[in-house]
Design a protein around this motif. Structure first.
Motif, PDB file in Angstrom:
ATOM      1  N   ALA A 103       0.642  -1.255   0.335  1.00  0.00           N
ATOM      2  CA  ALA A 103       0.096  -0.124   0.067  1.00  0.00           C
ATOM      3  C   ALA A 103       0.636   1.429  -0.489  1.00  0.00           C
ATOM      4  N   ARG A 104       2.136   0.932   0.756  1.00  0.00           N
ATOM      5  CA  ARG A 104       3.311   2.548   0.576  1.00  0.00           C
ATOM      6  C   ARG A 104       4.574   2.230   0.209  1.00  0.00           C
ATOM      7  N   TYR A 105       5.388   2.363  -0.339  1.00  0.00           N
ATOM      8  CA  TYR A 105       6.703   2.591  -0.182  1.00  0.00           C
ATOM      9  C   TYR A 105       6.788   1.845  -1.602  1.00  0.00           C
ATOM     10  N   SER A 106       8.183   1.925  -1.817  1.00  0.00           N
ATOM     11  CA  SER A 106       9.223   0.927  -2.774  1.00  0.00           C
ATOM     12  C   SER A 106       9.707   0.791  -3.025  1.00  0.00           C
ATOM     13  N   VAL A 107      10.529  -0.333  -3.299  1.00  0.00           N
ATOM     14  CA  VAL A 107      12.204  -0.555  -3.535  1.00  0.00           C
ATOM     15  C   VAL A 107      13.304   0.144  -4.285  1.00  0.00           C
ATOM     16  N   GLU A 108      11.938   1.216  -5.582  1.00  0.00           N
ATOM     17  CA  GLU A 108      12.898   2.140  -7.086  1.00  0.00           C
ATOM     18  C   GLU A 108      12.992   3.261  -6.088  1.00  0.00           C
ATOM     19  N   ILE A 109      12.182   3.385  -4.826  1.00  0.00           N
ATOM     20  CA  ILE A 109      12.665   4.897  -5.284  1.00  0.00           C
ATOM     21  C   ILE A 109      12.364   5.656  -4.174  1.00  0.00           C
ATOM     22  N   SER A 110      12.704   6.449  -3.244  1.00  0.00           N
ATOM     23  CA  SER A 110      13.447   6.388  -1.990  1.00  0.00           C
ATOM     24  C   SER A 110      12.096   7.570  -1.154  1.00  0.00           C
ATOM     25  N   SER A 111      11.060   8.059  -1.269  1.00  0.00           N
ATOM     26  CA  SER A 111      10.464   8.935  -0.597  1.00  0.00           C
ATOM     27  C   SER A 111       9.941   7.501   0.349  1.00  0.00           C
ATOM     28  N   ASP A 112       9.589   8.067   0.856  1.00  0.00           N
ATOM     29  CA  ASP A 112       8.184   7.122   2.116  1.00  0.00           C
ATOM     30  C   ASP A 112       6.926   7.709   1.550  1.00  0.00           C
TER      31      ASP A 112
END
Length: 458
Positions: A103-112
């Motif tokens: 539902a949140r967060y991505s291993v490819e994107i640093s932003s929470d």
């Protein structure tokens, strides 16, 4: 991007690049899909309609075409109708319908602050999950998720398009995926013990990553996954344009779990729709795909030199598993002439956060040539067509009895057939134009520079 009108049920496909002019290709307008695909009895490189008509599957797919993702909560809605318009303008008939499990967060994107919506599970609480919202109740499905799934599949069917319904995603469970480790999607996953009220723990070794969910290690997790898969099957019980995909690039140790899920679908889907398996990541072994009970596979490999298909399984050659965001106008022809069904990982409009541009000239060229490939596939005797690399100096040839389609990266090459009695045309992938071909010998030269397609038939 310019809109092309659909007039009198004729679809006009045209692409204009800087310094290039593309001749429009007139094709029949789409009709709804009215029967599921099955095996092509004559050979195994393509699926077929129940009356035995072979179908080449080709098209573009992008990450937001099912769930919305982005840097707002909730994320901005994806314009699905515009996406289908783009596929239709380019004569595509297939795409993967992407799933994000977290539902949140991505291993490819640093932003929470990267969110996914909707989720298949209701967020009832009590208690707060790691993303600050109520915990998931794994005993209750969120019907809005499945209503959207049904609606999107049926919209595609109305336009004559087949859809691979992705069920799980290897990029949703791993804190580190290959060289990517900008954030940890496991923090936002419903099977994280901190995120559900049901006591389900998808990380029994407590390393902060959920690869165990795509193994058979936990019978509790597997049973939950089977219930979800059954809900998907029931939701799409009457949809003829469906294929299934177990997991996008699951971890290397997910192979036996994927085999189990393939068998589960085959034993529960009354329409016996095709089930697929894609390359594991990282360091996936393609032999695992060939050994699987899957009907179709997407291997990893060399985009510039696709393997010659054997016909043992239908191969959907996907740039996503070959090199990620890559490819050029030549690749669809190389793939097609080796007996594959080429599909394209399209960055589309950049909503994912990695800089996609819907009007990128290279993406435009790839989309167009996928449609051009499909145009020739509908003209050829695809049921008897096989890759015949020995018939061309370029090693790119698809041939049926008294019918040949050659591709060359340059305009001059050698064909190893007797052209007497054959007629046909040159096709220019750069512009979409055709020119009559008068072939009298084995050394041939197209009447234009650059990549060339030669189609000959008796």
């Amino acid at each position: 991007m310019a809109r092309v009108a659909l007039v009198a049920l004729l679809l006009v496909i045209g692409v204009t690049l800087v310094g290039e002019t593309t001749a429009p290709v007139v094709l029949p307008g789409p009709g709804p899909v009215t029967a599921p695909l099955g095996p092509l009895r004559a050979q195994g490189r393509y699926f077929a309609t129940p009356d035995g008509h072979p179908v080449l599957l080709t098209g573009s797919h992008t990450w937001q075409n099912f769930q919305d993702t982005g840097f707002a909560d909730p994320p901005s809605p994806f314009d699905y109708s515009a996406y289908l318009d783009l596929l239709q303008r380019n004569n595509h008939n297939f795409f993967r319908l992407w799933v994000w499990e977290q539902a949140r967060y991505s291993v490819e994107i640093s932003s929470d602050d990267y969110f996914t919506s909707p989720s298949p599970y209701a967020r009832t609480g009590p208690g707060t999950a790691l993303d600050g919202k109520p915990r998931f109740n794994l005993d209750r499905f969120d019907q809005a998720y499945f209503d959207r799934l049904s609606d999107r599949v049926r919209q595609a069917s109305a336009r004559g398009m087949y859809v691979s319904v992705m069920l799980f995603d290897g990029w949703s469970i791993a804190g580190v995926k290959g060289e990517q480790h900008h954030n940890n999607p496991w923090k936002g996953h419903p099977f994280n013990a901190a995120n559900n009220i049901n006591g389900v723990n998808g990380d029994p070794n407590r390393n902060g990553s959920g690869e165990e969910t795509q193994t058979l290690q936990s019978p509790t997790v597997t049973a939950r996954q089977e219930a979800y898969v059954q809900k998907v099957i029931d939701t799409l019980a009457d949809d003829d344009n469906v294929l299934f995909e177990i997991s996008n690039e699951g971890p290397p140790n997910s192979v036996q779990w994927q085999y189990h899920m393939i068998s589960y679908i085959k034993s529960h889907d009354r329409l016996a729709r095709p089930v697929g398996m894609t390359s594991t990541y990282p360091d996936g072994d393609n032999q695992d795909l060939w050994d699987s009970p899957a009907d179709w596979i997407s291997p990893n490999g060399d985009i510039d030199n696709p393997p010659v298909t054997s016909g043992a399984k239908v191969v959907l050659s996907d740039t996503d598993h070959l090199c990620g965001l890559c490819g050029d106008r030549e690749w669809p022809w190389k793939s097609f002439t080796r007996g594959e069904n080429p599909i394209y990982m399209d960055a589309y409009d950049g909503a994912y956060g990695i800089g996609g541009d819907i009007d990128d000239p290279n993406a435009i060229a790839i989309r167009a040539n996928l449609g051009y490939v499909r145009k020739y596939a509908t003209r050829m005797n695809l049921a008897e067509a096989t890759p015949q690399p020995g018939l061309s100096s370029t090693k790119f040839c698809l041939a049926a009895p008294d019918e040949y389609l050659f591709f060359s990266p340059s305009n001059t090459f050698v064909i190893h057939i007797d052209p007497r009695g054959l007629t046909g045309e040159w096709f220019e992938p750069r512009t979409g134009e055709t020119v009559p071909a008068d072939i009298t010998g084995d050394h041939v030269t197209a009447p234009f520079r650059g990549p060339a397609v030669l189609y000959l038939k008796r």
